[in-house]
Design a protein around this motif. Structure first.
Motif, PDB file in Angstrom:
ATOM      1  N   TYR A   1       0.875  -1.170   0.000  1.00 37.35           N
ATOM      2  CA  TYR A   1       0.000   0.000   0.000  1.00 37.35           C
ATOM      3  C   TYR A   1       0.919   1.229   0.000  1.00 37.35           C
ATOM      4  O   TYR A   1       1.198   1.821   1.037  1.00 37.35           O
ATOM      5  CB  TYR A   1      -0.896  -0.030   1.233  1.00 37.35           C
TER       6      TYR A   1
ATOM      7  N   THR B   1       5.262   1.848   3.104  1.00 37.31           N
ATOM      8  CA  THR B   1       3.897   1.356   2.891  1.00 37.31           C
ATOM      9  C   THR B   1       3.039   1.648   4.116  1.00 37.31           C
ATOM     10  O   THR B   1       3.554   1.879   5.216  1.00 37.31           O
ATOM     11  CB  THR B   1       3.879  -0.156   2.609  1.00 37.31           C
TER      12      THR B   1
ATOM     13  N   GLN C   1       2.977   4.451   0.071  1.00 34.88           N
ATOM     14  CA  GLN C   1       2.774   5.772   0.653  1.00 34.88           C
ATOM     15  C   GLN C   1       3.945   6.712   0.363  1.00 34.88           C
ATOM     16  O   GLN C   1       3.773   7.929   0.351  1.00 34.88           O
ATOM     17  CB  GLN C   1       2.591   5.656   2.177  1.00 34.88           C
TER      18      GLN C   1
ATOM     19  N   LYS D   1      -1.263   2.396  -4.812  1.00 31.47           N
ATOM     20  CA  LYS D   1      -1.543   1.563  -3.653  1.00 31.47           C
ATOM     21  C   LYS D   1      -2.078   0.212  -4.115  1.00 31.47           C
ATOM     22  O   LYS D   1      -3.137   0.147  -4.734  1.00 31.47           O
ATOM     23  CB  LYS D   1      -2.554   2.262  -2.744  1.00 31.47           C
TER      24      LYS D   1
END
Length: 350
Positions: A137, A152, A139, A338
Motif C-alpha cells: 500500500y 507502505t 505511501q 496503492k
C-alpha cells in the motif's frame, strides 16, 4: 442571603449581556464596502478597501489588518490600496478597526488570493514497466544511491523497504508497530524520515542499516501524508492544501505554502517528490500529479496518469495512484499506486 446572591448574579448576567449587545450594535455601524471588490484576486492585483458608513458617523481614522497583520491606516474614510504581491495564497481575512466619536468598532470581510499561473497539461511516454508488490500500500517512494526506498501503509501492515525496482524484490524491510499507519518517506543526510498518518509521530532510520535512530512528534496537530526534501529542508503535506517546510534537525516549521491553481486550492496533496527545483505531488483520488512551485505553492503543470491505472491488475484492494520517485541517473520518473502490481518508468515529453 441566597436570594440576594441570586439577584446579584442575575444583575451581573444582565449587565454582561447589555455590554455584548452594545458591542454588537457598535460593530454593526460599519461594514467593508464590497461593491467594487471581487471574491478572488491574483498576486499582481491591488485590493482597495473602504467602509460603508450607513449611519453617517464622524470617522476619525480606520486601521486595516490582513490576517491579523496591520496593513495600513487612513484618515477619515479614505480608501486604502493594499498590494497583494508576496502574500500567501488562500483566504485573506480583513479586519477594519474604526475610530469615531471617541469610540471604536470593528468590522470584517474576506477575499481569496489565488495563483496567477494557469496550469499546463504535460504529456509523457512510458519507458519501462516493472513488477510491483501487489500487497504494498504505497505511501512513499524515493531513489537514494541508485536504490529504491518504499514506505507502505495500513495498520498492521506498515513498513519501510529497499526494493529492486527491476524485479520488484524486497531485499530489506523493517515493519512498524501495528498501531501505526505508515505514510510518506524521504532520505536526507543518510537518514530515512518516515511519517505516520494520524499518530502524529515520525521515525528516523539509518538509510543503510534501517536501525531506528529516533522518533519525533509533529510540530503541530496535523496528519502526516507526503514527505520530500530539497537537500536542506524537509517538505511535508498533511492532507490539506498546505505543504510545510521543516528543519530536518528540529522537525519544526520553517515556512509553508498553500497549493493553488489560478482559480482554486488543491486539497489532499499526498506523496511528494523533489524534481529539478519543483515539488511533484500526488493529488489524492485524482490519479494525477501536480507540479508545484515550492516558493509560492502555484501549480504550474498537471500530469494525468489515469490511463496507467487501466493497465494494472484489477482486484478488490486496488487503490489510487500514489508514489513518485525520480531517478537522477536515468532522469526518469517512477510511479505506482496503492496495491498496484506494476510500476511505470516514464519520461516527460518536452
Amino acid at each position: 442571603m441566597k436570594t440576594l446572591k441570586v439577584l446579584a448574579f442575575i444583575s451581573l448576567a444582565a449587565a454582561l449581556n447589555s455590554c455584548k449587545d452594545d458591542e454588537t450594535v457598535k460593530n454593526n455601524l460599519f461594514s467593508i464596502d464590497t461593491s467594487a471588490m471581487k471574491q478572488q484576486y491574483q498576486p499582481q492585483e491591488t485590493l482597495s478597501l473602504k467602509l460603508v458608513n450607513a449611519k453617517n458617523k464622524e470617522i476619525d481614522s480606520v486601521a486595516y489588518f490582513i490576517n491579523d497583520t496591520r496593513a495600513g491606516s487612513v484618515k477619515g474614510n479614505a480608501p486604502l490600496d493594499i498590494a497583494l504581491n508576496g502574500k500567501k495564497f488562500g483566504y485573506q481575512n480583513i479586519k477594519a478597526v474604526v475610530y469615531y466619536d471617541g469610540d471604536n468598532a470593528e468590522t470584517t470581510g474576506r477575499i481569496e488570493l489565488v495563483s496567477d499561473v494557469k496550469p499546463e497539461l504535460l504529456e509523457y511516454e512510458i519507458v519501462n514497466v516493472y513488477p510491483h508488490d501487489i500487497q504494498a500500500y504505497t505511501q512513499g517512494l524515493e531513489f537514494y544511491r541508485d536504490t529504491l526506498y518504499e514506505g507502505t501503509g495500513r495498520y498492521q501492515h506498515s513498513s519501510l523497504r529497499k526494493v529492486n525496482y527491476k524485479t520488484g524484490e524486497v531485499y530489506k524491510k523493517v515493519e512498524q508497530e501495528g498501531r501505526y499507519f505508515g505514510e510518506g518517506i524521504t532520505v536526507l543526510n543518510n537518514k530515512v524520515y518516515q511519517l505516520t498518518w494520524r499518530e502524529k509521530t515520525g521515525f528516523i532510520y539509518d538509510a543503510d542499516t534501517f536501525e531506528k535512530i529516533k522518533e519525533f512528534n509533529y510540530f503541530k496537530d496535523i496528519e502526516g501524508w507526503g514527505l520530500t526534501n530539497d537537500g536542506k529542508y524537509l517538505y511535508q503535506s498533511d492532507g490539506t492544501e498546505k505543504i510545510w517546510k521543516l528543519d530536518p534537525e528540529t522537525l519544526k516549521e520553517v515556512d509553508y505554502v498553500n497549493v493553488y491553481t489560478n482559480n482554486s486550492k488543491i486539497k489532499a496533496v499526498n506523496e511528494l517528490e523533489w524534481i529539478d527545483g519543483k515539488i511533484y505531488g500526488n493529488v489524492y483520488q485524482q490519479d494525477a500529479i501536480a507540479i508545484i512551485n515550492p516558493a509560492t505553492g502555484a501549480v504550474e503543470h498537471i500530469i494525468n496518469f489515469t490511463e496507467l491505472k487501466q493497465q494494472v491488475t484489477k482486484h478488490p484492494d486496488l487503490d489510487v495512484l500514489n508514489g513518485i520517485a525520480y531517478n537522477p541517473k536515468t532522469k526518469t520518473i517512477f510511479v505506482t499506486g496503492k496495491n498496484w502490481d506494476k510500476m511505470f518508468e516514464i519520461k516527460i515529453k518536452q
